[in-house]
Design a protein around this motif. Structure first.
Motif, PDB file in Angstrom:
ATOM      1  N   GLU A 159       0.834  -1.211   0.000  1.00  0.00           N
ATOM      2  CA  GLU A 159       0.000   0.000   0.000  1.00  0.00           C
ATOM      3  C   GLU A 159       0.865   1.256   0.000  1.00  0.00           C
ATOM      4  O   GLU A 159       0.572   2.235  -0.698  1.00  0.00           O
TER       5      GLU A 159
ATOM      6  N   GLN B 103       2.290   0.080 -10.451  1.00  0.00           N
ATOM      7  CA  GLN B 103       0.975   0.217  -9.835  1.00  0.00           C
ATOM      8  C   GLN B 103       0.094  -0.985 -10.171  1.00  0.00           C
ATOM      9  O   GLN B 103      -0.612  -1.521  -9.310  1.00  0.00           O
ATOM     10  N   ALA B 104       0.142  -1.419 -11.428  1.00  0.00           N
ATOM     11  CA  ALA B 104      -0.644  -2.586 -11.833  1.00  0.00           C
ATOM     12  C   ALA B 104      -0.199  -3.826 -11.073  1.00  0.00           C
ATOM     13  O   ALA B 104      -1.021  -4.608 -10.575  1.00  0.00           O
TER      14      ALA B 104
ATOM     15  N   HIS C 125      -1.470  -3.546  -7.493  1.00  0.00           N
ATOM     16  CA  HIS C 125      -2.906  -3.816  -7.403  1.00  0.00           C
ATOM     17  C   HIS C 125      -3.167  -5.328  -7.484  1.00  0.00           C
ATOM     18  O   HIS C 125      -4.059  -5.844  -6.804  1.00  0.00           O
TER      19      HIS C 125
ATOM     20  N   HIS D 182      -6.754  -6.154  -6.106  1.00  0.00           N
ATOM     21  CA  HIS D 182      -7.626  -5.120  -6.671  1.00  0.00           C
ATOM     22  C   HIS D 182      -7.750  -5.368  -8.176  1.00  0.00           C
ATOM     23  O   HIS D 182      -7.140  -4.664  -8.980  1.00  0.00           O
TER      24      HIS D 182
ATOM     25  N   GLU E  77      -9.978  -4.973 -10.670  1.00  0.00           N
ATOM     26  CA  GLU E  77     -10.492  -3.995 -11.620  1.00  0.00           C
ATOM     27  C   GLU E  77      -9.514  -2.845 -11.824  1.00  0.00           C
ATOM     28  O   GLU E  77      -9.337  -2.351 -12.946  1.00  0.00           O
ATOM     29  N   GLN E  78      -8.868  -2.406 -10.723  1.00  0.00           N
ATOM     30  CA  GLN E  78      -7.862  -1.355 -10.855  1.00  0.00           C
ATOM     31  C   GLN E  78      -6.671  -1.853 -11.678  1.00  0.00           C
ATOM     32  O   GLN E  78      -6.120  -1.127 -12.509  1.00  0.00           O
ATOM     33  N   GLU E  79      -6.286  -3.102 -11.403  1.00  0.00           N
ATOM     34  CA  GLU E  79      -5.183  -3.678 -12.179  1.00  0.00           C
ATOM     35  C   GLU E  79      -5.547  -3.745 -13.656  1.00  0.00           C
ATOM     36  O   GLU E  79      -4.757  -3.369 -14.529  1.00  0.00           O
TER      37      GLU E  79
ATOM     38  N   ALA F  42      -7.644  -1.986 -15.436  1.00  0.00           N
ATOM     39  CA  ALA F  42      -7.676  -0.672 -16.083  1.00  0.00           C
ATOM     40  C   ALA F  42      -6.271  -0.215 -16.461  1.00  0.00           C
ATOM     41  O   ALA F  42      -6.050   0.315 -17.558  1.00  0.00           O
ATOM     42  N   LEU F  43      -5.322  -0.432 -15.563  1.00  0.00           N
ATOM     43  CA  LEU F  43      -3.938  -0.041 -15.850  1.00  0.00           C
ATOM     44  C   LEU F  43      -3.324  -0.927 -16.925  1.00  0.00           C
ATOM     45  O   LEU F  43      -2.637  -0.437 -17.824  1.00  0.00           O
TER      46      LEU F  43
ATOM     47  N   CYS G 208      -4.405 -10.830 -17.009  1.00  0.00           N
ATOM     48  CA  CYS G 208      -5.339 -10.246 -16.040  1.00  0.00           C
ATOM     49  C   CYS G 208      -6.779 -10.594 -16.418  1.00  0.00           C
ATOM     50  O   CYS G 208      -7.591 -10.949 -15.556  1.00  0.00           O
TER      51      CYS G 208
END
Length: 203
Positions: free
Chosen positions: A28, A40-41, A44, A49, A51-53, A55-56, A76
């Motif tokens: 975090e 960041q991906a 995540h 996470h 959905e966040q992964e 998107a990236l 993913c």
């Protein structure tokens, strides 16, 4: 005020803090510090996470970035249970870059893993693009056999065993050729290929 000071830290110092957070497993904290979309991906993913992964990964999977971000993106999608979308994404990239063998093979592997209805069409496209590559012929022959198209499978096996000067020193190719000969009921020729494998790779 503290935030203002944080905004003014140097990139080198920020990178050091990110490295320290990663070394300590403080995902975090690292996520809050890093400016790298790829990292960041990854974070995540570690943090669960999806959905966040996703998107990236989608943003990163642009053609100019090469194959690895694309493969991360389709991986993913698979983890989210969206296998057919993964097949579609990889197939679309293959259409845009028809000479890219790794992408073509990944599209076919995805189609096979998810029993996609486009599997044979992708394999036929591969065989048309690389007619002297035994990988496509062997896989299409196996698929056709599974579907009950024995004539089509035999045709692919015949095409494979007729290949000359392709991968002659490659144990994988020789195994595929031996397998095709076995399916065609030609045990003596199969034995010759298996002997060649042993000479190249005794173990």
């Amino acid at each position: 005020e503290a935030q203002g000071r944080g905004d003014r830290i140097s990139p080198r110092l920020r990178a050091g803090w990110v490295d320290a957070a990663l070394a300590l497993g403080e995902w975090e904290h690292a996520l809050a510090l890093t400016d790298s979309a790829a990292l960041q991906a990854d974070l995540h993913q570690k943090l669960g996470h999806p959905e966040q992964e996703l998107a990236l990964r989608r943003t990163l999977a642009v053609p100019e970035a090469g194959t690895e971000p694309l493969f991360e993106y389709v991986g993913c999608l698979e983890r989210l249970g969206r296998g057919e979308e993964a097949v579609e994404a990889c197939s679309a990239r293959w259409l845009a870059a028809p000479a890219d063998i790794p992408i073509a093979r990944r599209a076919i592997e995805l189609a096979s893993a998810h029993a996609s209805p486009r599997q044979e069409a992708l394999l036929s496209g591969y065989v048309q693009g690389w007619p002297e590559d035994p990988w496509g012929l062997w896989r299409r022959g196996e698929l056709r056999r599974q579907k009950g198209d024995l004539d089509g499978a035999a045709s692919d096996d015949e095409s494979l065993v007729r290949l000359e000067g392709v991968g002659s020193g490659d144990p994988e190719f020789l195994h595929m050729k031996a397998d095709a000969l076995h399916r065609l009921g030609r045990p003596e020729e199969e034995a010759v290929q298996l002997e060649a494998v042993l000479q190249i790779s005794p173990e």
